[in-house]
Design an enzyme around this catalytic site. Structure first.
Site, PDB file in Angstrom:
ATOM      1  N   GLY A   1      -1.777  11.533   3.462  1.00  0.00           N
ATOM      2  CA  GLY A   1      -1.384  12.482   2.426  1.00  0.00           C
ATOM      3  C   GLY A   1      -0.409  11.951   1.395  1.00  0.00           C
ATOM      4  N   LYS A   2      -0.363  10.635   1.214  1.00  0.00           N
ATOM      5  CA  LYS A   2       0.577  10.034   0.257  1.00  0.00           C
ATOM      6  C   LYS A   2       0.297  10.499  -1.176  1.00  0.00           C
ATOM      7  CE  LYS A   2      -0.565   5.862   1.452  1.00  0.00           C
ATOM      8  NZ  LYS A   2      -1.511   6.136   2.538  1.00  0.00           N
ATOM      9  N   SER A   3      -0.948  10.436  -1.589  1.00  0.00           N
ATOM     10  CA  SER A   3      -1.297  10.825  -2.963  1.00  0.00           C
ATOM     11  C   SER A   3      -1.119  12.327  -3.163  1.00  0.00           C
ATOM     12  CB  SER A   3      -2.731  10.416  -3.295  1.00  0.00           C
ATOM     13  OG  SER A   3      -2.841   9.011  -3.312  1.00  0.00           O
TER      14      SER A   3
ATOM     15  N   GLY B   1       2.654   4.964   4.194  1.00  0.00           N
ATOM     16  CA  GLY B   1       2.064   5.574   5.379  1.00  0.00           C
ATOM     17  C   GLY B   1       0.624   5.151   5.518  1.00  0.00           C
TER      18      GLY B   1
ATOM     19  N   GLU C   1      -5.327   9.296  -7.348  1.00  0.00           N
ATOM     20  CA  GLU C   1      -6.437   9.828  -6.561  1.00  0.00           C
ATOM     21  C   GLU C   1      -6.092  11.239  -6.100  1.00  0.00           C
ATOM     22  OE1 GLU C   1      -8.776   9.276  -2.334  1.00  0.00           O
ATOM     23  OE2 GLU C   1      -7.496   7.650  -3.047  1.00  0.00           O
TER      24      GLU C   1
ATOM     25  N   ARG D   1      14.790  15.735  13.851  1.00  0.00           N
ATOM     26  CA  ARG D   1      15.547  16.827  13.255  1.00  0.00           C
ATOM     27  C   ARG D   1      16.814  16.325  12.567  1.00  0.00           C
ATOM     28  NH1 ARG D   1      18.675  21.448  16.280  1.00  0.00           N
ATOM     29  NH2 ARG D   1      19.139  22.758  14.501  1.00  0.00           N
TER      30      ARG D   1
ATOM     31  N   ASP E   1      -1.512   4.121  -4.749  1.00  0.00           N
ATOM     32  CA  ASP E   1      -2.324   3.259  -3.891  1.00  0.00           C
ATOM     33  C   ASP E   1      -1.795   1.832  -3.752  1.00  0.00           C
ATOM     34  OD1 ASP E   1      -4.541   3.097  -2.081  1.00  0.00           O
ATOM     35  OD2 ASP E   1      -5.498   1.782  -3.550  1.00  0.00           O
TER      36      ASP E   1
ATOM     37  N   HIS F   1       0.867  -1.179   0.000  1.00  0.00           N
ATOM     38  CA  HIS F   1       0.000   0.000   0.000  1.00  0.00           C
ATOM     39  C   HIS F   1       0.904   1.230   0.000  1.00  0.00           C
ATOM     40  CE1 HIS F   1      -3.461   2.493   0.842  1.00  0.00           C
ATOM     41  NE2 HIS F   1      -2.766   3.085   1.802  1.00  0.00           N
TER      42      HIS F   1
ATOM     43  N   SER G   1      -3.525   5.213   5.744  1.00  0.00           N
ATOM     44  CA  SER G   1      -4.562   5.809   4.897  1.00  0.00           C
ATOM     45  C   SER G   1      -4.897   7.210   5.385  1.00  0.00           C
ATOM     46  CB  SER G   1      -5.826   4.953   4.913  1.00  0.00           C
ATOM     47  OG  SER G   1      -5.595   3.757   4.239  1.00  0.00           O
ATOM     48  N   GLY G   2      -5.031   8.134   4.449  1.00  0.00           N
ATOM     49  CA  GLY G   2      -5.431   9.489   4.770  1.00  0.00           C
ATOM     50  C   GLY G   2      -4.310  10.407   5.221  1.00  0.00           C
TER      51      GLY G   2
END
Length: 152
Positions: free
Chosen positions: A36-38, A31, A79, A111, A55, A12, A33-34
């Site tokens: 911010g990968k796309s 990472g 997406e 950092r 995806d 994924h 779902s949701g």
């Protein structure tokens, strides 16, 4: 033609790439779902990267290197939250040179991190944590690749 040496694994995440020395070197974006990968992939495309997969990434090893491509059903699709699924020019395949592990908050990024790696298709790949919604995230990926000898 590059063929899997063992059964491919579907991960994924997303895969973007830059051209170097006549072939494509990729960044596997992972990472929850949701996170911010796309969105990160979309901004990286505007910064000169090319889409390979969104995806679902099919990963495999060949000649001691990890490779990735899109799942057939999702090839050329990206997406975009608030817009939907859009057709996007995409590469068929690339070598995976870097893993980005997307974190949910900027304070989760160290950092000055120690070198880390992820094993993809049995191959150790340098890995970095990154908050994907940071405006400088695509530029940071570019600098990470440069630090690994993958010039933009």
């Amino acid at each position: 033609m590059i063929r899997p040496e063992a059964a491919p694994e579907i991960l994924h995440g997303g895969l973007i790439a830059r051209r170097q020395d006549g072939f494509w070197r990729g960044v596997l974006i992972q990472g929850p779902s949701g996170v911010g990968k796309s969105d990160l992939a979309l901004r990286a495309l505007d910064a000169g990267f090319r889409l390979v997969a969104d995806d679902r990434v099919v990963t495999f090893a060949n000649a001691g290197r990890a490779w990735g491509k899109s799942h057939e059903a999702l090839a050329g699709l990206l997406e975009i939250r608030g817009l939907g699924i859009v057709r996007t020019p995409a590469l068929d395949l690339c070598q995976i040179a870097l893993v980005i592990r997307c974190v949910a908050a900027p304070e989760a990024v160290e950092r000055l991190p120690d070198p880390r790696s992820e094993t993809i298709a049995g191959v150790s790949i340098p890995a970095f944590d990154l908050w994907p919604r940071e405006p400088a995230a695509p530029a940071k990926i570019d600098r990470m690749m440069q630090s690994l000898g993958v010039p933009s």
